[in-house]
Design an enzyme around this catalytic site. Structure first.
Site, PDB file in Angstrom:
ATOM      1  N   SER A  36       8.951   3.690   4.838  1.00  0.00           N
ATOM      2  CA  SER A  36      10.076   3.705   3.919  1.00  0.00           C
ATOM      3  C   SER A  36       9.594   3.512   2.492  1.00  0.00           C
ATOM      4  O   SER A  36       8.484   3.902   2.166  1.00  0.00           O
ATOM      5  CB  SER A  36      11.100   2.644   4.301  1.00  0.00           C
ATOM      6  OG  SER A  36      12.345   2.941   3.721  1.00  0.00           O
ATOM      7  N   ASP A  95       0.868  -1.169   0.000  1.00  0.00           N
ATOM      8  CA  ASP A  95       0.000   0.000   0.000  1.00  0.00           C
ATOM      9  C   ASP A  95       0.910   1.225   0.000  1.00  0.00           C
ATOM     10  O   ASP A  95       1.970   1.221   0.637  1.00  0.00           O
ATOM     11  CB  ASP A  95      -0.855   0.062   1.267  1.00  0.00           C
ATOM     12  CG  ASP A  95      -2.023  -0.914   1.253  1.00  0.00           C
ATOM     13  OD1 ASP A  95      -2.104  -1.743   0.327  1.00  0.00           O
ATOM     14  OD2 ASP A  95      -2.851  -0.854   2.184  1.00  0.00           O
ATOM     15  N   HIS A 135       4.750  -7.637  -0.227  1.00  0.00           N
ATOM     16  CA  HIS A 135       4.347  -8.898  -0.853  1.00  0.00           C
ATOM     17  C   HIS A 135       4.985  -9.047  -2.227  1.00  0.00           C
ATOM     18  O   HIS A 135       5.388  -8.066  -2.859  1.00  0.00           O
ATOM     19  CB  HIS A 135       2.822  -8.949  -0.978  1.00  0.00           C
ATOM     20  CG  HIS A 135       2.104  -8.878   0.326  1.00  0.00           C
ATOM     21  ND1 HIS A 135       1.460  -9.962   0.886  1.00  0.00           N
ATOM     22  CD2 HIS A 135       1.931  -7.849   1.205  1.00  0.00           C
ATOM     23  CE1 HIS A 135       0.917  -9.612   2.046  1.00  0.00           C
ATOM     24  NE2 HIS A 135       1.185  -8.335   2.256  1.00  0.00           N
TER      25      HIS A 135
END
Length: 262
Positions: free
Chosen positions: A227, A86, A142
């Site tokens: 980050s 995200d 992911h």
């Protein structure tokens, strides 16, 4: 006012002493009293959470929260490459002939970022995509596509901020910060997932640590602080969606960002 406070607290500055204090506080149990306020301030969807607020041990624990199964929709199209996180896509395009790529107007060296000459040559001229994660985002990373992990390596020690401060005054923060690189092989080519640490924290935690086949969408790692992630693809293997180039675009983990054509 609260949002600015939390951004200041978790966005990190260029003060290492301040950052060490914040890291220590957010890992203490007392910090969990801020979780409901933090969640409300940033509009975090409580229905997505794998655990209720009361189950988190600290604000840091909540920051690296997991989501319920099915909270993110993974593209089922076989050739779709998906967002690993995200956040926002801040830059996307092609690595230039001089083996660099621009991020917020600052040139970043592929050689500096990857360190290994073989890897640098492999991804020169290929596609890249830069994802920035803010304090409010889901911070687990992911796999963007199917593949087998062929190697991992870490580079860098000191980390500059990856926020506006770092890009204005730092030296190639995405290519020089502490970073953990995972290279994956697919029948059509290779890709690299570069996980970039934040200032003086370097809190990148691998989850997938063997060299087995990685399914698209499988969790690979998570950040303890905000980050960035950089994806690199060999030339001719992936077509990044044109609408993602040249503008900052919000994305969710699992959304299609391109098509594998290698």
């Amino acid at each position: 006012m609260k949002k600015e406070f939390y951004r200041l607290m978790l966005g990190l500055t260029n003060n290492s002493f301040y950052n060490s204090i914040i890291k220590e506080f957010t890992n203490k149990r007392v910090s969990k009293i801020l979780i409901p306020s933090f969640s409300k301030t940033f509009g975090i969807n409580e229905e997505e959470l794998a655990r209720p607020y009361s189950d988190y041990k600290s604000l840091s624990d909540f920051f690296s929260r997991e989501l319920k199964e099915g909270a993110r929709q993974l593209s089922e199209m076989e050739n779709d490459v998906v967002s690993p996180v995200d956040g926002v896509i801040s830059e996307a395009g092609t690595v230039t002939e001089d083996m660099s790529f621009p991020v917020k107007g600052k040139k970043h060296s592929l050689k500096t970022m990857l360190g290994l000459e073989e890897a640098v040559n492999r991804y020169a001229g290929g596609e890249y995509c830069v994802f920035y994660l803010s304090p409010k985002d889901y911070h687990r990373i992911h796999a963007p596509y199917y593949g087998t992990v062929v190697r991992r390596w870490a580079l860098g020690k000191y980390s500059e901020p990856v926020n506006a401060l770092g890009f204005n005054f730092g030296k190639e923060p995405l290519a020089t910060n502490y970073r953990l690189v995972t290279e994956m092989k697919h029948d059509g080519g290779r890709m690299a997932v570069v996980k970039v640490g934040a200032l003086n924290v370097n809190s990148i935690h691998p989850v997938h640590v063997d060299k087995a086949v990685v399914e698209k969408g499988r969790e690979m790692a998570y950040f303890s602080f905000g980050s960035s992630v950089v994806l690199l693809f060999e030339p001719g293997t992936v077509a990044i969606k044109e609408e993602l180039k040249g503008k900052v675009t919000p994305v969710k983990q699992g959304e299609t960002i391109g098509v594998w054509r290698g």
